[in-house]
Design a protein around this motif. Structure first.
Motif, mmCIF file in Angstrom:
data_model
loop_
_atom_site.group_PDB
_atom_site.id
_atom_site.type_symbol
_atom_site.label_atom_id
_atom_site.label_comp_id
_atom_site.label_asym_id
_atom_site.label_seq_id
_atom_site.Cartn_x
_atom_site.Cartn_y
_atom_site.Cartn_z
ATOM 1 N N VAL A 65 7.728 15.251 71.358
ATOM 2 C CA VAL A 65 8.894 14.439 71.719
ATOM 3 C C VAL A 65 9.169 14.579 73.214
ATOM 4 C CG1 VAL A 65 11.392 14.170 71.389
ATOM 5 C CG2 VAL A 65 9.932 14.664 69.435
ATOM 6 N N THR A 66 9.356 13.443 73.858
ATOM 7 C CA THR A 66 9.797 13.414 75.252
ATOM 8 C C THR A 66 11.097 12.634 75.299
ATOM 9 O OG1 THR A 66 7.544 13.501 76.115
ATOM 10 C CG2 THR A 66 9.249 12.677 77.606
ATOM 11 N N VAL A 67 12.090 13.205 75.966
ATOM 12 C CA VAL A 67 13.408 12.579 76.069
ATOM 13 C C VAL A 67 13.804 12.523 77.533
ATOM 14 C CG1 VAL A 67 15.834 12.702 75.366
ATOM 15 C CG2 VAL A 67 14.042 13.498 73.803
ATOM 16 N N PHE A 68 14.333 11.375 77.939
ATOM 17 C CA PHE A 68 14.895 11.245 79.276
ATOM 18 C C PHE A 68 16.396 11.389 79.153
ATOM 19 C CE2 PHE A 68 10.912 8.933 79.442
ATOM 20 C CZ PHE A 68 10.337 9.470 80.581
ATOM 21 N N LEU A 69 16.948 12.322 79.905
ATOM 22 C CA LEU A 69 18.390 12.545 79.873
ATOM 23 C C LEU A 69 19.022 12.027 81.156
ATOM 24 C CD1 LEU A 69 18.752 16.209 78.542
ATOM 25 C CD2 LEU A 69 19.052 14.083 77.287
ATOM 26 N N GLY A 70 20.076 11.241 80.995
ATOM 27 C CA GLY A 70 20.915 10.874 82.125
ATOM 28 C C GLY A 70 22.060 11.870 82.148
ATOM 29 N N VAL A 71 22.253 12.565 83.249
ATOM 30 C CA VAL A 71 23.283 13.603 83.347
ATOM 31 C C VAL A 71 24.274 13.236 84.436
ATOM 32 C CG1 VAL A 71 23.734 16.030 83.876
ATOM 33 C CG2 VAL A 71 21.691 15.400 82.572
ATOM 34 N N LYS A 72 25.540 13.194 84.064
ATOM 35 C CA LYS A 72 26.615 12.991 85.035
ATOM 36 C C LYS A 72 27.368 14.302 85.137
ATOM 37 C CE LYS A 72 30.065 9.623 86.307
ATOM 38 N NZ LYS A 72 29.359 9.216 87.508
ATOM 39 N N LEU A 73 27.486 14.813 86.344
ATOM 40 C CA LEU A 73 28.193 16.072 86.536
ATOM 41 C C LEU A 73 29.696 15.851 86.443
ATOM 42 C CD1 LEU A 73 26.185 17.689 89.463
ATOM 43 C CD2 LEU A 73 25.877 17.995 87.007
ATOM 44 N N LEU A 101 20.823 7.907 92.313
ATOM 45 C CA LEU A 101 22.035 7.185 92.655
ATOM 46 C C LEU A 101 22.283 6.172 91.552
ATOM 47 C CD1 LEU A 101 24.180 6.595 94.847
ATOM 48 C CD2 LEU A 101 22.580 4.937 95.810
ATOM 49 N N GLY A 102 23.503 6.081 91.073
ATOM 50 C CA GLY A 102 23.816 5.127 90.031
ATOM 51 C C GLY A 102 24.774 5.711 89.022
ATOM 52 N N LEU A 103 24.637 5.273 87.782
ATOM 53 C CA LEU A 103 25.531 5.701 86.714
ATOM 54 C C LEU A 103 25.482 7.212 86.496
ATOM 55 C CD1 LEU A 103 27.490 4.876 84.464
ATOM 56 C CD2 LEU A 103 25.506 4.465 82.998
ATOM 57 N N TYR A 104 24.293 7.796 86.638
ATOM 58 C CA TYR A 104 24.122 9.234 86.439
ATOM 59 C C TYR A 104 23.792 9.908 87.762
ATOM 60 C CZ TYR A 104 24.208 7.934 81.598
ATOM 61 O OH TYR A 104 24.605 7.431 80.403
ATOM 62 N N ASP A 105 24.013 11.203 87.803
ATOM 63 C CA ASP A 105 23.677 11.985 88.981
ATOM 64 C C ASP A 105 22.229 12.479 88.925
ATOM 65 O OD1 ASP A 105 26.337 11.901 90.130
ATOM 66 O OD2 ASP A 105 26.926 13.254 88.495
#
Length: 150
Positions: A65-73, A101-105
């Motif tokens: 399994v590979t997962v891409f995480l968008g993380v916002k601090l 740059l964008g919705l997530y850090d």
């Protein structure tokens, strides 16, 4: 640095298989071995060829399994970024960390043995990172690798 069509052909061939010798490249590109060697050396010296990497088949190693995480601090600032980056770098399942740059850090590429293993990594490691706020997960279904622009 000026890159001509022969340099591009060498770079494309090395992107496909970086283990090729100068002799193999010379035969393939119909050039002399010394000419290919000089060009590869020039590309390395100029930093165009930054290194070689070994590509592992993660599925055969048990990481299915590979997962891409968008993380916002939750908080931002130089200290928060440094603390987060230092802590996330210590998680072996995190294969890549991109400050974006964008919705997530940050965008993280995380590998796990299965979904249950990913949940464990998410709960015990990622969600305990300093400054963590919102997290969004996208599971990789398939991947097509392409050579970069040359």
């Amino acid at each position: 640095m000026e890159i001509d069509e022969t340099d591009r052909a060498i770079l494309l061939a090395l992107q496909a298989d970086a283990t090729q010798s100068a002799a193999m490249l010379a035969r393939r590109l119909e050039l002399s071995q010394p000419a290919v060697w000089r060009r590869v050396k020039r590309l390395k010296d100029a930093g165009v060829i930054a290194g070689q990497a070994l590509e592992l088949d993660l599925a055969r190693l048990g990481f299915g399994v590979t997962v891409f995480l968008g993380v916002k601090l939750a908080t931002k600032g130089r200290v928060s970024l440094d603390d987060f980056e230092r802590a996330v770098s210590a998680i072996p399942e995190v294969q890549a960390v991109h400050h974006v740059l964008g919705l997530y850090d940050y965008r993280l590429r995380v590998v796990a043995r299965d979904i249950a293993d990913f949940e464990r990594v998410l709960r015990r490691r990622v969600m305990t990172l300093p400054g963590i706020g919102n997290v969004e997960a996208n599971v990789l279904l398939s991947e097509e690798r392409r050579p970069g622009p040359i």
